[in-house]
Scaffold this active site. Structure first.
Site, PDB file in Angstrom:
ATOM      1  N   ASN A 111       0.837  -1.199   0.000  1.00  0.00           N
ATOM      2  CA  ASN A 111       0.000   0.000   0.000  1.00  0.00           C
ATOM      3  C   ASN A 111       0.866   1.240   0.000  1.00  0.00           C
ATOM      4  OD1 ASN A 111      -0.443   1.941   2.489  1.00  0.00           O
ATOM      5  ND2 ASN A 111       0.158  -0.042   3.352  1.00  0.00           N
ATOM      6  N   PHE A 115      -1.668   8.073   4.593  1.00  0.00           N
ATOM      7  CA  PHE A 115      -2.468   8.657   5.687  1.00  0.00           C
ATOM      8  C   PHE A 115      -3.756   9.300   5.180  1.00  0.00           C
ATOM      9  CE2 PHE A 115       1.275   9.562   8.869  1.00  0.00           C
ATOM     10  CZ  PHE A 115       1.454   8.193   9.033  1.00  0.00           C
ATOM     11  N   SER A 173       5.606   5.059   8.718  1.00  0.00           N
ATOM     12  CA  SER A 173       5.003   4.803   7.423  1.00  0.00           C
ATOM     13  C   SER A 173       5.959   5.250   6.320  1.00  0.00           C
ATOM     14  CB  SER A 173       3.681   5.558   7.278  1.00  0.00           C
ATOM     15  OG  SER A 173       3.238   5.523   5.937  1.00  0.00           O
ATOM     16  N   ASN A 175       5.018   6.017   3.366  1.00  0.00           N
ATOM     17  CA  ASN A 175       4.213   6.649   2.315  1.00  0.00           C
ATOM     18  C   ASN A 175       3.987   8.149   2.493  1.00  0.00           C
ATOM     19  OD1 ASN A 175       3.850   4.115   1.033  1.00  0.00           O
ATOM     20  ND2 ASN A 175       2.326   3.605   2.582  1.00  0.00           N
ATOM     21  N   THR A 176       4.551   8.731   3.554  1.00  0.00           N
ATOM     22  CA  THR A 176       4.563  10.177   3.729  1.00  0.00           C
ATOM     23  C   THR A 176       6.015  10.625   3.633  1.00  0.00           C
ATOM     24  OG1 THR A 176       2.581  10.207   5.127  1.00  0.00           O
ATOM     25  CG2 THR A 176       4.069  12.096   5.289  1.00  0.00           C
ATOM     26  N   LYS A 215       5.582   3.462  17.076  1.00  0.00           N
ATOM     27  CA  LYS A 215       5.592   2.432  16.038  1.00  0.00           C
ATOM     28  C   LYS A 215       6.772   2.665  15.114  1.00  0.00           C
ATOM     29  CE  LYS A 215       2.525  -0.140  12.966  1.00  0.00           C
ATOM     30  NZ  LYS A 215       1.114  -0.348  12.588  1.00  0.00           N
ATOM     31  N   ASN A 244       6.067  -1.571  11.405  1.00  0.00           N
ATOM     32  CA  ASN A 244       5.260  -1.103  10.282  1.00  0.00           C
ATOM     33  C   ASN A 244       5.606  -1.930   9.035  1.00  0.00           C
ATOM     34  OD1 ASN A 244       3.609   0.676   8.662  1.00  0.00           O
ATOM     35  ND2 ASN A 244       4.032   2.305  10.129  1.00  0.00           N
TER      36      ASN A 244
END
Length: 362
Positions: A111, A115, A173, A175-176, A215, A244
């Protein structure tokens, strides 16, 4: 083992785009189409972690219920606790679609959501309507375009303090852009200082202490793990969540989907995340609570996380392939394991394979 009816339901959902299928599963939980799955009260599975009493050690990880739409429904299908989010102060749409990819041969998911969520206000309104007894954690993050990312985490503490059973600061994450930079020692120190100061302010005001977890990513160097452990211990953080999603694509069968950018989760993450969990346990010692996440798909993989040093475990991606009966099946399987091994508490497993996993090359 997936039964024929579950397999049929899975095949039906797999006709849909992964993000559409996710939305349908949320609707099914909202409307009661997913039946409750009472797991009974096995005292051997209960434990107190970070001052909270968990009825069983299995939780739903953040990422599934981003907007706090179905936390209580998730608790009814077998989970002992659930974690909403990641939620940011302002709503944001996330990255462009498509942004979720199934790797069916690998029972994995990639993915790059970024967020996507409805913001603090929407999640807070829903959590206020939940039972005060529901064991719901709140996973907080920063808006992609934030001028003050640490301030976004502090805002999360203040906003949700009255409704959160625990907080998770998600700095891992992939993805940011730039978010994982907060794992660097100097940045992490500043973040933890600010977040814990906000928590302490709220605790003094409310006379209620809410634990804060951090996390972290599975893609850390040994030096990176050293730095995180040092800061976590220095700031007296309440616990860690390991881990994560990963940027690694090692060993995947589906090489076509493997080329998609984003974080990989599901069964291929199990070994890597479990090894990092054990190495962090070695670094932080026996007392700091750790929640193990990554590739949990059965009672045995959940138990193995505990053997590697976890107090609690979470899952998400493996439910894509195993269906909503998975949490109940795992909890019952952990009870059966206690029977077979003559355990008085599931905690008796903890650290029993710590050295094996800490030394595992992944």
């Amino acid at each position: 083992m997936i039964n024929p009816f579950a397999n049929l339901a899975r095949r039906g959902l797999f006709l849909f785009d992964p993000e559409a299928a996710h939305g349908l599963s949320i609707k099914a939980l909202k409307t009661g189409l997913v039946p409750s799955c009472p797991t009974g009260q096995d005292k051997r599975l209960t434990q107190t972690v970070a001052g909270l009493a968990f009825p069983n050690p299995l939780g739903m990880a953040a990422g599934y219920d981003k907007n706090a739409e179905v936390p209580e429904a998730l608790l009814k299908i077998g989970f002992g606790f659930t974690e909403i989010g990641t939620v940011t102060p302002r709503p944001q749409s996330g990255n462009d679609k498509p942004r979720i990819f199934r790797l069916v041969e690998d029972e994995a998911v990639i993915n790059r959501l970024g967020f996507n969520n409805e913001g603090h206000g929407a999640a807070l309104a829903r959590l206020k309507a939940c039972s005060r007894d529901a064991l719901i954690g709140v996973n907080i993050g920063a808006n992609k375009d934030s001028a003050d990312r640490i301030g976004d985490y502090v805002s999360g503490i203040h906003t949700f303090y009255s409704v959160a059973k625990y907080f998770t600061a998600n700095i891992s994450s992939p993805n940011t852009p730039g978010l994982r930079d907060l794992q660097a020692r100097e940045s992490l120190s500043a973040l933890l200082s600010a977040v814990l100061a906000a928590r302490d302010d709220e605790a003094a005001r409310s006379q209620r202490n809410v634990p804060v977890f951090l996390k972290i990513a599975p893609d850390l160097t040994e030096e990176g793990m050293d730095d995180i452990a040092a800061e976590v211990l220095a700031h007296k953080l309440d616990g860690l969540i390991v881990s994560n999603t990963t940027l690694s694509r090692d060993g995947l069968k589906d090489q076509r989907q493997a080329g998609e950018s984003g974080g990989l989760s599901g069964k291929p993450l199990f070994e890597k995340s479990t090894a990092v969990l054990a190495r962090m346990r070695k670094r932080v010692g026996p007392d700091l609570p750790i929640i193990g996440v990554g590739g949990v798909s059965s009672a045995e993989t959940a138990a193995e996380k505990i053997r590697a040093g976890a107090d609690l475990v979470q899952l998400y991606s493996c439910m894509v392939y195993e269906g909503p009966a998975l949490p109940g099946r795992i909890v019952r399987g952990l009870s059966d394991l206690c029977d077979r091994e003559g355990l008085t508490s599931i905690r008796d497993l903890r650290d029993s394979r710590l050295d094996y996993w800490a030394e595992r090359k992944v």
